[in-house]
Motif scaffolding. Sequence first.
Motif, PDB file in Angstrom:
ATOM      1  N   PRO B 133       0.851  -1.193   0.000  1.00 39.04           N
ATOM      2  CA  PRO B 133       0.000   0.000   0.000  1.00 39.04           C
ATOM      3  C   PRO B 133       0.887   1.244   0.000  1.00 39.04           C
ATOM      4  CG  PRO B 133       0.113  -0.974   2.215  1.00 39.04           C
ATOM      5  CD  PRO B 133       1.058  -1.737   1.347  1.00 39.04           C
ATOM      6  N   ARG B 134       0.748   2.097  -0.978  1.00 38.62           N
ATOM      7  CA  ARG B 134       1.590   3.302  -1.049  1.00 38.62           C
ATOM      8  C   ARG B 134       0.706   4.540  -1.133  1.00 38.62           C
ATOM      9  NH1 ARG B 134       6.851   2.063  -2.360  1.00 38.62           N
ATOM     10  NH2 ARG B 134       7.206   4.173  -1.613  1.00 38.62           N
ATOM     11  N   THR B 135       1.119   5.576  -0.460  1.00 37.58           N
ATOM     12  CA  THR B 135       0.301   6.785  -0.374  1.00 37.58           C
ATOM     13  C   THR B 135      -0.018   7.376  -1.752  1.00 37.58           C
ATOM     14  OG1 THR B 135       1.240   7.227   1.775  1.00 37.58           O
ATOM     15  CG2 THR B 135       0.140   9.064   0.696  1.00 37.58           C
ATOM     16  N   GLY B 136       0.936   7.384  -2.639  1.00 38.93           N
ATOM     17  CA  GLY B 136       0.709   7.963  -3.962  1.00 38.93           C
ATOM     18  C   GLY B 136       0.733   6.887  -5.047  1.00 38.93           C
ATOM     19  N   PRO B 137      -0.017   7.086  -6.133  1.00 40.29           N
ATOM     20  CA  PRO B 137      -0.129   6.047  -7.158  1.00 40.29           C
ATOM     21  C   PRO B 137       1.121   5.902  -8.008  1.00 40.29           C
ATOM     22  CG  PRO B 137      -1.336   7.998  -7.841  1.00 40.29           C
ATOM     23  CD  PRO B 137      -0.816   8.278  -6.456  1.00 40.29           C
ATOM     24  N   HIS B 138       2.062   6.792  -7.880  1.00 36.45           N
ATOM     25  CA  HIS B 138       3.203   6.763  -8.773  1.00 36.45           C
ATOM     26  C   HIS B 138       4.414   6.079  -8.136  1.00 36.45           C
ATOM     27  CE1 HIS B 138       0.549   9.330 -10.979  1.00 36.45           C
ATOM     28  NE2 HIS B 138       0.657  10.321 -10.103  1.00 36.45           N
ATOM     29  N   GLN B 141       4.663  -0.504  -6.478  1.00 37.68           N
ATOM     30  CA  GLN B 141       3.492  -1.121  -5.848  1.00 37.68           C
ATOM     31  C   GLN B 141       3.672  -2.592  -5.476  1.00 37.68           C
ATOM     32  OE1 GLN B 141       0.381   0.849  -5.614  1.00 37.68           O
ATOM     33  NE2 GLN B 141       1.550   2.616  -6.277  1.00 37.68           N
ATOM     34  N   LEU B 308      13.643   0.088  -2.745  1.00 36.19           N
ATOM     35  CA  LEU B 308      12.560   0.748  -3.472  1.00 36.19           C
ATOM     36  C   LEU B 308      11.535   1.344  -2.516  1.00 36.19           C
ATOM     37  CD1 LEU B 308      12.012  -1.796  -6.383  1.00 36.19           C
ATOM     38  CD2 LEU B 308      13.300   0.345  -6.399  1.00 36.19           C
ATOM     39  N   CYS B 309      11.703   1.099  -1.229  1.00 37.42           N
ATOM     40  CA  CYS B 309      10.671   1.484  -0.270  1.00 37.42           C
ATOM     41  C   CYS B 309      11.269   1.530   1.122  1.00 37.42           C
ATOM     42  CB  CYS B 309       9.537   0.452  -0.352  1.00 37.42           C
ATOM     43  SG  CYS B 309       8.390   0.446   1.025  1.00 37.42           S
TER      44      CYS B 309
END
Lengths: 336, 336, 336, 336
Positions: B133-138, B141, B308-309
């Motif tokens: 789950p990521r805050t922004g769609p860009h 994922q 990446l995260c």
Amino acid sequence: MLIVMNHSATQEQIRSVEKAVEAMGLQASPIPGSERTAIGVLGNQGYVDDSTIRELPGVVECIHVSKPYKLVSRDFHPEPTIVEVGPVKIGNGLPPVVMAGPCSIESEAQMLASARVVKAAGAQILRGGAFKPRTGPHSFQGLGVEGLKYLRRAGDEAGLPVVTEVMRIEQLDDVCRYADILQIGARNMQNFDLLKEVGKRRHPVLLKRGMSATLEEFLAAAEYIVAEGNGQVILCERGIRTFEKATRNTLDLSIVPLIRKMSHLPIIVDPSHATGIRALVPVMSKAALVAGAHGLMVEVHPEPEKALCDGAQSLTGEGFATLMGELSGLLKYLGY
Amino acid sequence: MLIVMNHSATQEQIRSVEKAVEAMGLQASPIPGSERTAIGVLGNQGYVDDSTIRELPGVVECIHVSKPYKLVSRDFHPEPTIVEVGPVKIGNGLPPVVMAGPCSIESEAQMLASARVVKAAGAQILRGGAFKPRTGPHSFQGLGVEGLKYLRRAGDEAGLPVVTEVMRIEQLDDVCRYADILQIGARNMQNFDLLKEVGKRRHPVLLKRGMSATLEEFLAAAEYIVAEGNGQVILCERGIRTFEKATRNTLDLSIVPLIRKMSHLPIIVDPSHATGIRALVPVMSKAALVAGAHGLMVEVHPEPEKALCDGAQSLTGEGFATLMGELSGLLKYLGY
Amino acid sequence: MLIVMNHSATQEQIRSVEKAVEAMGLQASPIPGSERTAIGVLGNQGYVDDSTIRELPGVVECIHVSKPYKLVSRDFHPEPTIVEVGPVKIGNGLPPVVMAGPCSIESEAQMLASARVVKAAGAQILRGGAFKPRTGPHSFQGLGVEGLKYLRRAGDEAGLPVVTEVMRIEQLDDVCRYADILQIGARNMQNFDLLKEVGKRRHPVLLKRGMSATLEEFLAAAEYIVAEGNGQVILCERGIRTFEKATRNTLDLSIVPLIRKMSHLPIIVDPSHATGIRALVPVMSKAALVAGAHGLMVEVHPEPEKALCDGAQSLTGEGFATLMGELSGLLKYLGY
Amino acid sequence: MLIVMNHSATQEQIRSVEKAVEAMGLQASPIPGSERTAIGVLGNQGYVDDSTIRELPGVVECIHVSKPYKLVSRDFHPEPTIVEVGPVKIGNGLPPVVMAGPCSIESEAQMLASARVVKAAGAQILRGGAFKPRTGPHSFQGLGVEGLKYLRRAGDEAGLPVVTEVMRIEQLDDVCRYADILQIGARNMQNFDLLKEVGKRRHPVLLKRGMSATLEEFLAAAEYIVAEGNGQVILCERGIRTFEKATRNTLDLSIVPLIRKMSHLPIIVDPSHATGIRALVPVMSKAALVAGAHGLMVEVHPEPEKALCDGAQSLTGEGFATLMGELSGLLKYLGY
């Protein structure tokens, strides 16, 4: 992005940060100050992930200049979005729209009665929940698809478009079949898979603010939907969680003019969930419209004292009719 | 439930409230005080919905005595729950368990390297996210099912059970096939449909506290899972949202001994998401164990600067090995 | 007070709690339920200190029925309080009152100019700060008594009563000499010694809500003043601290109708400090009046871009005149 | 400071902002990006007041790089501060110090008994409140100067330095006469006049974090004291206000290692006020020391069930002795 270095950061540390920025395909532009150096990051298209930079030696913090949204931003898209639901239009310059109905769909009779009541009072859209998120597992959980059918029938009979919450992707086909607006509830505001799926549909979406969502996160959630191609998104402020417990949530009404300034999407207000207190709903409805809300979502139940859910914040039919009468005077004052 | 009446409530108003209580099939027992009358509600099995009472004339407030959970309560079930994951056991009286690995699964090589590193340092369970789950769609994922396979392979090679997040019901079969523990993320803590579904499975569940969830809501969410028959639930404190922004979230460590007192379920702590700052992870890991946590969930990445995260909150392999060395001394002090 | 016992509390534990209640000179009235026993506490005059009970064996929690305020409560004193400041009256049924002026008093010229501007636009009370609480020690700290004189002179020239903040008891004589209303700032809402001292004076008091004060604490703070004999208290909502940082504070407008319901004291709103954004001040001023505020406190500066304090949230003289023009239409709509 | 401009800001708007910066005696350095221009502000000595810039046309936000504190920052002053109270030393590298005693001073006998109990158990400093801030006006308000004398006598008899809260500047001479450490309570953390006055004294100061104070505000408050010449400041985390009500406050333990990183001042923890629950005090005391606290402040009362204030969070003498025994083992583990 701006990377702020320690007062005592060494040239070597500064150089390492520059290299890390360049490794991301971006340009680093050092800005020496009297107290410390900051490093500007240039060349990015949108939000930069700072997580690989933030903990490098000598870095104090990473400050974001770009936002995690762009499509929903008025800065990039100045034209207001008008959402169309059958004959009803929502957005800038248009008279505010009232969505009303019970928290949850309990029976066909209850929905038909509700639809008549809210239609007679002047509401433009009928609401009702078929799938209910409830804090504890032992509460009423909603009627499901059967409820959707009651909602549709009630809307058709009264000549009102209908809005209802979709909680899971698997419910999406059913909800799309029976409803005119897909509501994403506060608890699902960051259910990104669901956001993407509704983004692929052509139904307008009503996106409720999460109860601890910042403005930035709220707009970023809308960005998920718009990025998939569905630009018909209505935002809905419904109160945030704070230390104050005298009201169910804290209605953040200042967010309404701020969203009007920052985004082209319409923003409505739900005073029922925000306050949780029936007596506050009419007055906060009026305050919301004066603050610039493009519409309201109000809980109305023919017999609140028998409601299976949220009776204490629901207006009676009579109470709602009184409110709509008052709103009609207010709309005149507001120039509609 | 206790219903508090206005100082100036009339006998008639009091009588109306009593009638409303009786209409719910419960008994009303008035308690006259020197300043006001209160009405005790008796005969309920569990939580009472107050919404039809709260707005009756003369009522000031409804105070709940019963809680929206019972199965997870130590008051009703004093025996501690021991969660078993293959050979690993988690719960009261047992040495704390460390789950470690990267925030997100990026490649097979990365997972294999991570598994070796955390196994060598002494972790008992491998973590890694396939659905993110990521805050922004860009943002990135996640790798999805492909990622789950890498995780399983890495766990098998290292001889470690694996835990990973399931975000949607449709992912549940896949996640059950490849993972040993089903993680419910903070954003899904009140995704009640998902809770019920994992409640029907036999896999142990790791339930993260929502970022604005009260203790009561947290336990009520666990109740959803247990009520479906799956009692193997591990709670996880991961920080709550407050006004303080110097850390990513505010780690609410006092909740750990409080949960140990109120519930029989094990409670672990995730210092990585709670603080968001790598340098704080080791010290807060130790504080968590001293506070009574039954385990830790720690982000470890072989190369955080390329993650990446969440790179900024991930320990390096070396940093994790150092932490595990320190924990081993701490465990001795704690008597394990 | 209601004392909730554990499900598994023994008769002996229940008896011990009863004894502890009786030792406080109160009566204990056990209410046996199907799941647990609760113990009602009767005979108290006002709030009961629960700290000696809360940790007795078998006690789950103590629930307060009485509130820590009574004199300011509408339940005990239904008649609305009208605060009188020279010819200006504030309270229920009266047209809302606007207090305006600069955040801080910078010079005599600035105050005279401000007074003329706000008077011409229709404000009824002049504000200005002589003693300034500032977050950091290196910011402008106010002109002190010299500033008070400028304020008085400006008010006299324009024919406006003046309000200014008193931060310390030692300043009280000076402030009483030069000002008509004594303002207690948000940071001092729980400076109980100061509250008591202003309670002994005959000047009306403007009490601002602390930035993390609950409604209950806010009213209890007012109770301190009224308990000393000074009933001329105006409450002021000015935003609370939440996780949301897009506005300076979160304006809690729902508190306005709630306070009107719970207390007989007038309640006004300060949209300048609440939002911190000039562009939001006019719209939130109007929303506040619609929500039922008995008045507004608005920052106005002849040259905001040269202000020594809070320039970004100050209206220009022109902006304020426009707002007052709009308010005049709104007041007509509201029936004044 | 960095000034972020709108995507659509005109060259003219950018030029106006540059002029406004230059009017403040600073240099403006535009940084053109692919999406928008940002303007770096150079030449400032410390924090820049952004209020005259923030609302200029085309400005989105002002981002601060400098902090509102410098003297208390480790970045500028890397050497740790050691606070000396008679023979007791507090700070980096030293064994943690325990301050203990009752919330409020109730009688000479109570203080003498408390002093003996905490001394016997190994506490190094005696605490006790003579001036009490209480939420409601009808609670016990403290013994005042008479209480200070009891505290001094008890400390002398037991051979312990004493700490007590000063609430008003007028109390300062008395408190300095009888106490060794001046405590500034949470409610007074931003009572800037009081901060400045204690900054002029030579007594060490114990500064409690305000219940809704950010880390930045906390350090800026300490800066007030140090800026006046008194560098002997001990910070104290005592819980912050959040939505969670299961504990009295939310103990923000992660702030401890963060403050150790950002400031050279010692930081202690008060688990009694933070949790408000006696049973949590010992375990959170230990967690605090493991998190790096330089000391603890613990409420101890010989007979908590008879305490006039905060009995529920006070340890008994016996409970405190047990805790100190456990801490002694922990200190050995920690290497002291």
